[in-house]
Design an enzyme around this catalytic site. Sequence first.
Site, PDB file in Angstrom:
ATOM      1  N   ASP A  55       0.824  -1.214   0.000  1.00  0.00           N
ATOM      2  CA  ASP A  55       0.000   0.000   0.000  1.00  0.00           C
ATOM      3  C   ASP A  55       0.858   1.264   0.000  1.00  0.00           C
ATOM      4  O   ASP A  55       0.455   2.291  -0.540  1.00  0.00           O
ATOM      5  CB  ASP A  55      -0.982   0.003   1.182  1.00  0.00           C
ATOM      6  CG  ASP A  55      -2.256   0.774   0.844  1.00  0.00           C
ATOM      7  OD1 ASP A  55      -2.766   0.605  -0.277  1.00  0.00           O
ATOM      8  OD2 ASP A  55      -2.735   1.553   1.687  1.00  0.00           O
ATOM      9  N   GLU A  98       0.332  10.888   5.472  1.00  0.00           N
ATOM     10  CA  GLU A  98       0.157   9.448   5.323  1.00  0.00           C
ATOM     11  C   GLU A  98       1.476   8.744   5.000  1.00  0.00           C
ATOM     12  O   GLU A  98       1.756   7.665   5.521  1.00  0.00           O
ATOM     13  CB  GLU A  98      -0.865   9.194   4.216  1.00  0.00           C
ATOM     14  CG  GLU A  98      -1.461   7.806   4.251  1.00  0.00           C
ATOM     15  CD  GLU A  98      -2.677   7.702   3.349  1.00  0.00           C
ATOM     16  OE1 GLU A  98      -3.647   8.466   3.557  1.00  0.00           O
ATOM     17  OE2 GLU A  98      -2.653   6.880   2.435  1.00  0.00           O
ATOM     18  N   GLU A 150     -10.851   6.740  -2.410  1.00  0.00           N
ATOM     19  CA  GLU A 150     -10.825   7.120  -0.990  1.00  0.00           C
ATOM     20  C   GLU A 150     -11.961   6.469  -0.211  1.00  0.00           C
ATOM     21  O   GLU A 150     -11.796   6.040   0.934  1.00  0.00           O
ATOM     22  CB  GLU A 150     -10.920   8.653  -0.851  1.00  0.00           C
ATOM     23  CG  GLU A 150      -9.753   9.423  -1.465  1.00  0.00           C
ATOM     24  CD  GLU A 150      -8.435   9.274  -0.710  1.00  0.00           C
ATOM     25  OE1 GLU A 150      -8.053   8.140  -0.364  1.00  0.00           O
ATOM     26  OE2 GLU A 150      -7.773  10.315  -0.482  1.00  0.00           O
ATOM     27  N   GLU A 220      -9.664  -2.778  -6.284  1.00  0.00           N
ATOM     28  CA  GLU A 220      -9.594  -2.808  -4.814  1.00  0.00           C
ATOM     29  C   GLU A 220      -9.758  -4.243  -4.303  1.00  0.00           C
ATOM     30  O   GLU A 220      -9.035  -4.667  -3.403  1.00  0.00           O
ATOM     31  CB  GLU A 220     -10.660  -1.892  -4.198  1.00  0.00           C
ATOM     32  CG  GLU A 220     -10.382  -0.401  -4.379  1.00  0.00           C
ATOM     33  CD  GLU A 220      -9.238   0.138  -3.512  1.00  0.00           C
ATOM     34  OE1 GLU A 220      -8.790  -0.565  -2.583  1.00  0.00           O
ATOM     35  OE2 GLU A 220      -8.782   1.265  -3.769  1.00  0.00           O
TER      36      GLU A 220
HETATM   37  C1  LIG Z   1      -5.324   0.326  -2.577  1.00  0.00           C
HETATM   38  C2  LIG Z   1      -5.700   1.585  -1.873  1.00  0.00           C
HETATM   39  N1  LIG Z   1      -6.874   2.160  -2.136  1.00  0.00           N
HETATM   40  C3  LIG Z   1      -7.238   3.309  -1.506  1.00  0.00           C
HETATM   41  C4  LIG Z   1      -6.402   3.901  -0.580  1.00  0.00           C
HETATM   42  C5  LIG Z   1      -6.843   5.126   0.149  1.00  0.00           C
HETATM   43  N2  LIG Z   1      -6.253   6.306  -0.374  1.00  0.00           N
HETATM   44  C6  LIG Z   1      -5.132   6.836   0.145  1.00  0.00           C
HETATM   45  O1  LIG Z   1      -4.532   6.394   1.067  1.00  0.00           O
HETATM   46  C7  LIG Z   1      -5.177   3.265  -0.321  1.00  0.00           C
HETATM   47  N3  LIG Z   1      -4.303   3.739   0.561  1.00  0.00           N
HETATM   48  N4  LIG Z   1      -4.869   2.105  -0.969  1.00  0.00           N
END
Ligand SMILES: Cc1ncc(CNC=O)c(N)n1
EC number: 3.5.99.2
Length: 232
Positions: A55, A98, A150, A220
């Site tokens: 991530d 983040e 998000e 996702e």
């Molecule tokens: C795979 C994925 N999708 C959405 C997010 C959330 N956005 C930023 O942090 C994230 N971190 N990772």
Amino acid sequence: MERKKEEEVGKVSVIETWLRKHRLVYIGATRHPFIHSIRDGTVDLSSFKLWLEQDYIFVRAFIPFVASVLIKASKESSADACDDLEVILGGMVALNDELNWFKKEASKWGVSLSNVTPKKANLKYCRLLERLASPEVEYTVAATAFWAIETVYQDSFAHCLEEDSNVPEDLKETCKRWGNDGFGQYCAALQTIAERCLEKSSEDERKKAEVVFLDILENEVEFWNMSQKDHV
Ligand SMILES: Cc1ncc(CNC=O)c(N)n1
């Protein structure tokens, strides 16, 4: 007495219509077994660490995409778009935070973030981000994608913070990162932006945005799958 149709009572938003139409895919992305395992405390730590390092790579690729949305917002001429810039800029600021959080969290778990090789699902998702950052992609489509990306995290991790959950103490920080109320409000602001664009866009543009929305949900799901299954 005649029953009124929904549209007469109160218009259903474009996004609400999609969420109903694609409910199962949306649930698949936001109530994934990996999220359930965090929520009930049975998560496999090697899966969690793998998710963490992958991530971090994703978020690094997400930043230029958000920058591209910011540029598109700055070119919007309509008066009702003038607050968009601030919402998106706020998102960029949060991403700076983040990145630092990822570094801190990685060291807490003994995970190294340098020299991580992105896995297939991650590469695929990052390539989608790159395509969506192109200047040819309309603001409506990009803003919809931004909201969707998000929101999947917000919805997933907020689910982990519900009262009956059993998240291990050392994973609570992660859930709060995306599941907190502030992040929820930010996602609501992104939804307002996307919805406003969608309401005034052409049929063609709206269709493109819907396809991208579904593409994101699928990516996702594959990202969570990768975290759960690709290790060992
Ligand atoms: C795979 C994925 N999708 C959405 C997010 C959330 N956005 C930023 O942090 C994230 N971190 N990772």
